[in-house]
Write a protein that holds these residues in place. Structure first.
Motif, PDB file in Angstrom:
ATOM      1  N   ARG A  75      13.775  64.688 -12.164  1.00 59.51           N
ATOM      2  CA  ARG A  75      14.307  62.861 -12.552  1.00 59.51           C
ATOM      3  C   ARG A  75      13.943  62.255 -11.238  1.00 59.51           C
ATOM      4  N   ARG A 134      17.972  59.005  -0.434  1.00 54.86           N
ATOM      5  CA  ARG A 134      16.993  58.904  -1.077  1.00 54.86           C
ATOM      6  C   ARG A 134      15.543  58.439  -0.591  1.00 54.86           C
ATOM      7  N   TYR A 156      17.066  51.395 -10.888  1.00 60.36           N
ATOM      8  CA  TYR A 156      17.942  52.035  -9.803  1.00 60.36           C
ATOM      9  C   TYR A 156      17.470  51.216  -8.053  1.00 60.36           C
ATOM     10  N   ASP A 181      19.987  60.216 -14.933  1.00 63.26           N
ATOM     11  CA  ASP A 181      21.130  60.121 -14.290  1.00 63.26           C
ATOM     12  C   ASP A 181      22.044  60.765 -15.691  1.00 63.26           C
TER      13      ASP A 181
HETATM   14  C1  IPM Z   1      24.140  61.219  -8.963  1.00 63.36           C
HETATM   15  C2  IPM Z   1      25.049  60.148  -9.027  1.00 63.36           C
HETATM   16  C3  IPM Z   1      24.107  58.529  -8.166  1.00 63.36           C
HETATM   17  C4  IPM Z   1      23.352  58.646  -8.768  1.00 63.36           C
HETATM   18  C5  IPM Z   1      25.350  57.111  -8.040  1.00 63.36           C
HETATM   19  C6  IPM Z   1      26.421  57.689  -7.384  1.00 63.36           C
HETATM   20  C7  IPM Z   1      23.939  56.097  -7.176  1.00 63.36           C
HETATM   21  O1  IPM Z   1      25.134  59.404 -10.186  1.00 63.36           O
HETATM   22  O2  IPM Z   1      23.052  61.469  -8.693  1.00 63.36           O
HETATM   23  O3  IPM Z   1      23.971  61.223 -10.386  1.00 63.36           O
HETATM   24  O4  IPM Z   1      23.714  57.724 -10.019  1.00 63.36           O
HETATM   25  O5  IPM Z   1      21.958  58.683  -8.688  1.00 63.36           O
END
Ligand code: IPM
Ligand code: NAD
Ligand code: MN
Length: 375
Positions: free
Chosen positions: A130, A94, A137, A267
């Motif tokens: 989002r 990402r 993050y 999330d």
């Molecule tokens: C999502 C997942 C991911 C996030 C994790 C696995 C890194 O929960 O794609 O929603 O938190 O974005």
């Protein structure tokens, strides 16, 4: 005949099972609409990591840059410490591809059960945008025992470079900290994208934050939202605290059209969104870089308890495949896929366990592919 080369990372747990059905259905749509999908499989995930020590290398990331879209199952495995695969593979992609938009439609398809009493497909039909590269993050944090210490933290991005030099003097037994950061550049671009989307939708954009407590980080989010809003006076806007929006998603989902949110809240609220659209088995997502490589995946994870059981619902992944086709410019084929998902549901015969049936993952994929070929 157009031929699309698409890297596929099936990943862990139920990933390979649901991705197999996604490929099957997209192949059927390609056949009917006169183009060809060439799948290029990548082994990344827990097994590959345990065997080789590689999460995803810089070379592979650079190799993947030549493609417009990637198809992803899920990563995460009980044999590996939480976060290693998630950060090392999924977030690495990402961030590397700067997929700053995570587009998550929350749409109850006709015939799908929702836990919300008295709500139907007309009420549950909105999209969460989002932010996908910042906030809590960014992966910057640490911990320390009782002592004085320093910690240098770097965020190196195409958009900007930021360095924190922390002087820590602590007499607590142990502390841990995680820095959340958003930037003007990163916030403005995602909010602008959401406004543009609202203009093509029902003209309503809801912002999510927690500006009443995390006043610095989400105060900036809110300020930028207000600034960008001035360019879109035809779009109706509102601010929602993240705690309250979880309530409104349950009580009045029909109020929402487009919802724009910082990364971490996004999330959380999209798993809630998934549940009101029938469960994680029905929730697709796209990690989008409008000018680069985008990546499509179900929003659920690797659901390890269902690994290898041919029981998981492949619809979220198939739907994510439809979003992938749309990104490739194959809008008609994308619609064909969603229509076939809906037909499968309306026929009501081939359903996985979460849908109240006893069919297998591959039965559902077979049936959706059959519907496409017979239409
Ligand atoms: C999502 C997942 C991911 C996030 C994790 C696995 C890194 O929960 O794609 O929603 O938190 O974005
Ligand atoms: P999860 O989404 O994998 O599963 C939670 C529960 O949702 C499952 O136990 C199951 O009951 C249900 N579910 C999920 N997908 C389903 C499907 N296709 N069909 C039917 N039911 C389904 O979340 P989790 O258990 O919190 O996480 C498991 C692992 O996946 C962890 O390692 C986590 O980090 C990882 N994860 C990865 C991604 C990703 O790769 N994008 C996303 C979320 C979680
Ligand atoms: Mn999630």
């Amino acid at each position: 005949m157009a031929q699309y080369k698409v890297p596929v990372m099936a990943g862990d747990g139920i990933g390979p099972e649901v991705i197999a059905e996604g490929k099957k259905v997209l192949d059927a749509a390609a056949e009917v609409h006169g183009f060809d999908m060439e799948w290029i499989d990548y082994p990344h995930g827990a097994d590959h990591y345990l065997a080789t020590g590689e999460l995803i290398s810089e070379d592979i990331l650079r190799e993947l840059e030549q493609y417009r879209v990637i198809y992803l199952g899920a990563v995460g495995d009980d044999r590996v410490k939480p976060g290693v695969l998630e950060k090392g593979i999924l977030l690495a992609m990402r961030f590397h591809f700067d997929q700053y938009i995570n587009l998550r439609p929350v749409k109850l398809l006709e015939g799908v059960w929702t836990p919300l009493k008295d709500k139907g497909p007309k009420d549950i039909d909105f999209t969460v945008v989002r932010e996908n590269t910042e906030d809590f993050y960014i992966g910057i944090g640490g911990s320390t025992k009782k002592r004085a210490s320093t910690h240098e933290l770097d965020i190196i991005r195409k958009l900007y470079k930021v360095k924190f030099d922390l002087d820590i003097d602590s007499d607590s037994d142990e502390i841990a900290y995680q820095i959340g950061m958003i930037s003007r550049e990163g916030t403005e671009r995602v909010i602008r994208y959401a406004f543009e989307l609202a203009q093509t939708s029902r003209g309503h954009l809801s912002s999510v934050d927690k500006a009443n407590v995390l006043t610095d980080i989400y105060g900036l989010w809110r300020r930028i939202f207000e600034e960008v809003a001035a360019d879109y006076i035809d779009v109706k806007t509102d601010f929602n605290y993240v705690d309250a929006i979880t309530m409104w998603f349950v009580k009045n989902p029909e109020w929402f059209d487009i919802v724009v949110t910082p990364n971490m809240f996004g999330d959380i609220i999209t798993d809630l969104g998934a549940m009101i659209q029938g469960g994680l088995g029905f929730a697709p997502g796209g990690n989008i870089n409008p000018d680069g490589t985008s990546m499509f995946e179900p929003i659920h994870g690797s659901a390890p308890k269902y690994k290898g059981m041919n029981m998981a619902n492949p619809i979220a992944t198939i739907w994510a495949g439809s979003m992938l086709l749309e990104r490739l410019g194959e809008k008609e084929a994308a619609d064909t896929v969603v229509n076939a998902i809906e037909r499968n549901i309306k026929e009501g015969k081939v359903k996985t366990r979460d849908m109240g049936g006893s069919s297998s993952t591959s039965d559902v994929g077979d049936n959706i592919a059959r519907i496409i070929r017979e239409a």
